[in-house]
Design an enzyme around this catalytic site. Structure first.
Site, PDB file in Angstrom:
ATOM      1  NE  ARG A  82      -3.134  -0.224   3.071  1.00 27.53           N
ATOM      2  CZ  ARG A  82      -2.996   0.423   4.239  1.00 27.53           C
ATOM      3  NH1 ARG A  82      -3.036   1.747   4.266  1.00 27.53           N
ATOM      4  NH2 ARG A  82      -2.802  -0.257   5.358  1.00 27.53           N
ATOM      5  CE1 TYR A 136     -17.199   7.708 -17.886  1.00 20.68           C
ATOM      6  CE2 TYR A 136     -16.007   8.032 -15.820  1.00 20.68           C
ATOM      7  CZ  TYR A 136     -16.770   7.233 -16.670  1.00 20.68           C
ATOM      8  OH  TYR A 136     -17.103   5.964 -16.282  1.00 20.68           O
ATOM      9  CG  ASP A 201      -9.940  13.209 -18.127  1.00 17.69           C
ATOM     10  OD1 ASP A 201      -9.245  12.571 -18.945  1.00 17.69           O
ATOM     11  OD2 ASP A 201     -10.829  12.680 -17.443  1.00 17.69           O
ATOM     12  CE  LYS A 226     -12.441   4.523 -20.376  1.00 15.31           C
ATOM     13  NZ  LYS A 226     -12.315   4.756 -18.942  1.00 15.31           N
TER      14      LYS A 226
END
Length: 392
Positions: A82, A136, A201, A226
């Protein structure tokens, strides 16, 4: 420094880069891998460990204290999954190099990455966000629903400066935007932000077509699911930024647990190697399809960015649901950026969570279809689209 410590130390890996400027295509292949040959390796290793042995607990305590102070990658061998992972660190190094930033921080998804940015700003008392539609759909929903205690002011680019206030922590834009492919002048937007960080973005454009940091964006967000992954088989998000902000994001990631799995980091690093080739090839096909769609009387309007790219949005006179039902080669599915071509109806899926009036106000009409062009032959794709569009 020996080869083992270079592999184990994310900070050392970030610093181990060519001193000579390299072209994007070269950087895509070699960034994050610069140390491999010295280790006698060709393919990057996958480190699946969740924890690591340490016989010096005093040193461990000091490293954990240092991380808590500024969020910098702990020097030396890894501590716990982590806190960071060597395989993921390679992808972060490579993406930062491609975007032209000092650092990058990877997350389990694009929404986890955006959430971390918002939490980092809220932690300093800056909960107000200025945003430009369209975004988005899930990004829009995250802001509008106030799920993280943020308050949003929606505006057009010309209104950004007037929308800023003392509690503004972030300006959020997407260009080309999802799903209309609307473009913004990022340099002008960054100027309008003043001292408030701009988050751009860059999922649709990728660093192949655009590097927002070069135009003044402090933060560059990707749904790495993507184009960066590029094969529809990995889910991830990443923020490219300066090292100070990266430290804040690492602390948020550690506290919330939105970490990227090492196998996903490996697949993303592999995806980056072919990113320039894939984006340029798909963009050439998309430009040709956009030209044919523009000339087709069955199509009311085509949206294709001046920047280029592999995304097309188009509005049809026919029922868009019927068009989707008639494709055979193209895959009707959410997401984008894969090697195969995908089509979807934003008003029904990706932007369904956005209020209808807000959708329409942002240019997302009920007749709009979004096409993510892959690597198939242009004529084959056109034959499928031609059949799907039906007759007048």
């Amino acid at each position: 420094m020996d080869s083992a410590s270079t592999y184990d130390d994310p900070a050392a890996l970030r610093g181990h880069v060519s001193r000579t400027p390299r072209a994007l295509a070269t950087e895509a292949v070699h960034a994050g891998r610069d140390d491999l040959a010295r280790q006698g390796l060709h393919a990057p290793p996958i480190d699946l460990s969740t924890t690591y042995p340490s016989y010096d607990s005093r040193a461990e305590a000091a490293r954990v204290d240092a991380f808590a102070a500024d969020g910098a990658d702990p020097a030396g061998p890894p501590v716990y999954g982590r806190l960071g992972n060597p395989t993921v660190a390679r992808f972060e190094t490579a993406l930062a190099r491609l975007e032209g930033t000092a650092s990058a921080v990877a997350f389990a998804s694009g929404m986890a990455a955006l959430t971390a940015v918002l939490l980092a700003r809220a932690a300093t008392g800056l909960r107000h966000v200025v945003a430009v539609r369209p975004l988005y759909g899930c990004s829009d929903h995250l802001l509008t629903a106030g799920l993280l205690g943020t308050e949003v002011t929606w505006t057009d680019p010309a209104g950004i400066t007037d929308a800023l206030r003392p509690g503004t922590g972030l300006v959020l834009v997407e260009s080309p935007a999802n799903p209309t492919l609307a473009e913004l002048d990022l340099r002008a937007v960054a100027h309008a932000c003043g001292t408030v960080p701009l988050l751009a973005d860059n999922t649709f454009a990728t660093p192949v077509l655009q590097r927002p940091a070069a135009h003044g964006a402090r933060l560059v967000l990707h749904s790495a699911t993507k184009y960066l992954g590029g094969h529809g088989d990995v889910m991830a998000g990443v923020v490219a930024c300066d090292e100070e902000f990266a430290g804040q994001l690492r602390k948020i990631r550690f506290a919330t647990g939105g970490v990227l799995h090492p196998l996903a980091g490996y697949l993303l690093l592999r995806g980056l190697a072919t990113l320039p080739v894939r984006v340029r090839a798909a963009s050439a096909t998309a430009a040709e399809l956009a030209r044919r769609l523009t000339a087709d009387p069955r199509v009311a309007r085509v949206h294709y960015p001046r920047l280029g790219g592999a995304m097309i949005a188009f509005e049809v006179y026919d029922d868009p649901h019927e068009v989707i039902s008639r494709v055979r080669l193209i895959t009707p599915a959410v997401s984008l950026g894969s090697v195969d071509t995908l089509i979807q109806h934003p008003a029904s899926i990706s932007h369904r969570v956005v209020d209808e009036a807000d959708r329409h106000g942002a240019g997302v009409s009920d007749g709009l279809l979004r096409l993510s062009v892959g690597l198939e032959d242009a004529d084959d794709l056109w034959a499928d689209l031609d059949g799907a569009l039906g007759s007048l």
